[in-house]
Design an enzyme around this catalytic site. Structure first.
Site, PDB file in Angstrom:
ATOM      1  N   ASP A 182       0.825  -1.142   0.243  1.00 35.09           N
ATOM      2  CA  ASP A 182       0.085   0.203  -0.046  1.00 35.09           C
ATOM      3  C   ASP A 182       0.931   1.230  -0.054  1.00 35.09           C
ATOM      4  O   ASP A 182       2.140   1.007   0.247  1.00 35.09           O
ATOM      5  CB  ASP A 182      -0.773  -0.157   1.298  1.00 35.09           C
ATOM      6  N   ASP A 184      -0.254   5.079   0.751  1.00 30.92           N
ATOM      7  CA  ASP A 184      -0.342   5.944   1.938  1.00 30.92           C
ATOM      8  C   ASP A 184      -0.383   5.398   3.401  1.00 30.92           C
ATOM      9  O   ASP A 184      -1.025   4.333   3.498  1.00 30.92           O
ATOM     10  CB  ASP A 184      -1.740   6.723   1.650  1.00 30.92           C
ATOM     11  N   GLU A 191      -1.338  10.999   3.905  1.00 32.21           N
ATOM     12  CA  GLU A 191      -2.100  10.516   2.795  1.00 32.21           C
ATOM     13  C   GLU A 191      -2.007  11.665   1.730  1.00 32.21           C
ATOM     14  O   GLU A 191      -2.376  12.696   2.165  1.00 32.21           O
ATOM     15  CB  GLU A 191      -3.442  10.606   3.575  1.00 32.21           C
ATOM     16  N   ARG A 227     -14.218  12.339  -1.624  1.00 36.29           N
ATOM     17  CA  ARG A 227     -13.166  13.195  -1.034  1.00 36.29           C
ATOM     18  C   ARG A 227     -12.680  13.929  -2.390  1.00 36.29           C
ATOM     19  O   ARG A 227     -12.105  15.104  -2.428  1.00 36.29           O
ATOM     20  CB  ARG A 227     -12.167  12.469  -0.678  1.00 36.29           C
ATOM     21  N   SER A 270      -2.496   1.234  -4.915  1.00 38.53           N
ATOM     22  CA  SER A 270      -2.821   2.465  -3.917  1.00 38.53           C
ATOM     23  C   SER A 270      -4.318   2.791  -4.307  1.00 38.53           C
ATOM     24  O   SER A 270      -4.788   2.772  -5.305  1.00 38.53           O
ATOM     25  CB  SER A 270      -1.937   3.546  -4.348  1.00 38.53           C
ATOM     26  N   GLY A 271      -5.074   3.109  -3.598  1.00 32.63           N
ATOM     27  CA  GLY A 271      -6.339   3.651  -3.725  1.00 32.63           C
ATOM     28  C   GLY A 271      -6.213   5.351  -3.717  1.00 32.63           C
ATOM     29  O   GLY A 271      -7.105   6.120  -3.961  1.00 32.63           O
ATOM     30  N   LYS A 315      -7.305  -4.030  -5.157  1.00 33.20           N
ATOM     31  CA  LYS A 315      -6.078  -4.318  -4.705  1.00 33.20           C
ATOM     32  C   LYS A 315      -5.702  -5.740  -4.767  1.00 33.20           C
ATOM     33  O   LYS A 315      -4.400  -6.353  -5.143  1.00 33.20           O
ATOM     34  CB  LYS A 315      -5.854  -3.691  -3.260  1.00 33.20           C
ATOM     35  N   ASN A 341      -9.093  -0.989   3.475  1.00 34.06           N
ATOM     36  CA  ASN A 341      -9.137  -1.455   2.223  1.00 34.06           C
ATOM     37  C   ASN A 341      -8.081  -2.084   1.213  1.00 34.06           C
ATOM     38  O   ASN A 341      -7.788  -2.576   0.521  1.00 34.06           O
ATOM     39  CB  ASN A 341      -9.218  -0.190   1.419  1.00 34.06           C
TER      40      ASN A 341
END
Length: 404
Positions: A182, A184, A191, A227, A270-271, A315, A341
């Site tokens: 991942d 962040d 983040e 967001r 990554s998200g 992911k 997540n």
């Protein structure tokens, strides 16, 4: 009728370490023509302990006298014990138990050893992997089911304030692997979306939604779209300023640099946003990257995502795809993450590591690491701090000196 077990001698030499000790002892043993059956040597604060198991010659007393004379000349003590046969074969249920503490106290080690004994396990060997910036100890354990041991020691780790990783002692630990991280709050500190939101004047709102998503309270895709909409109208040049402000997790470069030398492959999933992660992958030497793409029109962020969202399921799917590209099995993959997540990805990997993660993630992962240094992962793979520094020195990298 079974063959008679051959007679053996166990020779244990103890004293101040200096060059030539081991060669002197083996020169004496060579004169008797004995066979070396087993051998182990350790050094603790310049004090040497050398254990040698050899076949017993016909005139074993003559050899014992010669060994005692050699020990006396070296100003060391020696014990000689007669017996028969080799060491007993290690029992089934072999594991590596890696214990990490800052500091690592005797009470914690006592608790760990006690829980291993409770499962019927035996500690066959102990090796220190690092003494700074954390203390990491690797225990070679046999006679205990790894899954049972992992469950029991996870509870003990929480009580003692240490990290404990339990892995089956298989060849995979040293084989080529794929590591998927991942980004962040794992590979980097903080983040990215919150850093962007600060430029848009919406940081508190975005941080609140991020925290809800990381705890698993709201769906990740919903939280991401909410967001990103708050970033609408932001000049795309802000992405450059945010990238310049990114702080990579301590030890991240060391981990990637060290494992690439051993043939490992790396991926980041990554998200967050590809406009950041693609540059990060190129900077760190990471082979694969997957993330969401921010829509940018006329030099401004529109507040929308291009294409499908890389969410929790995405992911895990990315991990499987990258493993297929590299040509490794799922069991040869390692996933590292901190949020809800990341759960599917952690579960899809052969080894899932919760890195400074939320409680729900720590409970679901195979193991947890709660120190801020990503290169701590190297100790779980059987690579010591000394080996890392030696490889860096050979390559011309300068590493900080340990505390005295």
């Amino acid at each position: 009728m079974s063959a008679q077990r051959p007679e053996t001698l166990l020779i244990t030499l103890t004293g101040k370490d200096r060059p030539g000790v081991t060669s002197s002892m083996f020169s004496t043993l060579a004169l008797a023509g004995v066979e070396v059956i087993d051998l182990e040597q350790i050094i603790l604060r310049r004090r040497l302990i050398l254990g040698v198991l050899v076949s017993a010659p016909r005139d074993w007393k003559k050899l014992a006298t010669a060994v005692e004379a050699t020990a006396a000349a070296l100003d060391m003590t020696v014990e000689i014990e007669r017996g028969s046969g080799d060491n007993r074969a290690r029992r089934e249920g072999r594991s590596h138990v890696t214990v990490i503490g800052t500091p690592l106290r005797a009470a914690a080690m006592a608790a760990v050893a006690g829980r291993i004994a409770d499962t019927g396990g035996n500690i066959d060997r102990i090796e220190r992997m690092a003494r700074y910036p954390v203390t990491a100890i690797d225990l070679f354990v046999s006679g205990s089911d790894p899954d049972t041991l992992r469950t029991l020691l996870a509870s003990e780790a929480a009580q003692q304030g240490i990290d404990i990783a339990v892995q089956p002692a298989t060849m995979l630990r040293r084989g080529m692997r794929l590591i998927v991280l991942d980004v962040d709050s794992t590979l980097i500190q903080g983040e990215v979306i919150e850093m962007l939101a600060a430029h848009a004047g919406h940081e508190p709102e975005v941080a609140r939604i991020t925290e809800q998503a990381m705890r698993g309270e709201i769906d990740f895709e919903e939280s991401l779209r909410r967001r990103v909409r708050l970033l609408a109208g932001l000049d795309a040049a802000v992405l450059d300023r945010v990238y310049a402000d990114i702080v990579v997790a301590p030890g991240a470069r060391t981990m990637v640099r060290t494992l690439r030398r051993l043939g490992y492959r790396f991926a980041i999933v990554s998200g967050g946003f590809s406009q950041i992660t693609d540059r990060l992958a190129a900077d760190l030497g990471i082979h694969f990257a997957r993330a969401n793409e921010l829509e940018i029109v006329d030099g401004r962020i529109t507040g929308e995502i291009v294409g499908a969202v890389v969410d929790r399921a995405g992911k895990a799917e990315a991990l499987r795809e990258f493993a297929e590209k590299v040509g490794v099995s799922r069991d040869a993959t390692i996933a590292i993450g901190d949020g809800a997540n990341d759960l599917d990805m952690l579960n899809a990997a052969g080894l899932g590591i919760a890195f400074n993660a939320r409680p729900v993630v720590q409970q679901a992962a195979d193991t947890a690491v709660n120190v801020p240094y990503l290169d701590t992962i190297l100790y779980l793979l059987g690579i010591s701090r000394e080996e890392i520094e030696a490889a860096d020195a050979e390559a011309g990298f300068v590493t900080p000196s340990p505390p005295v």
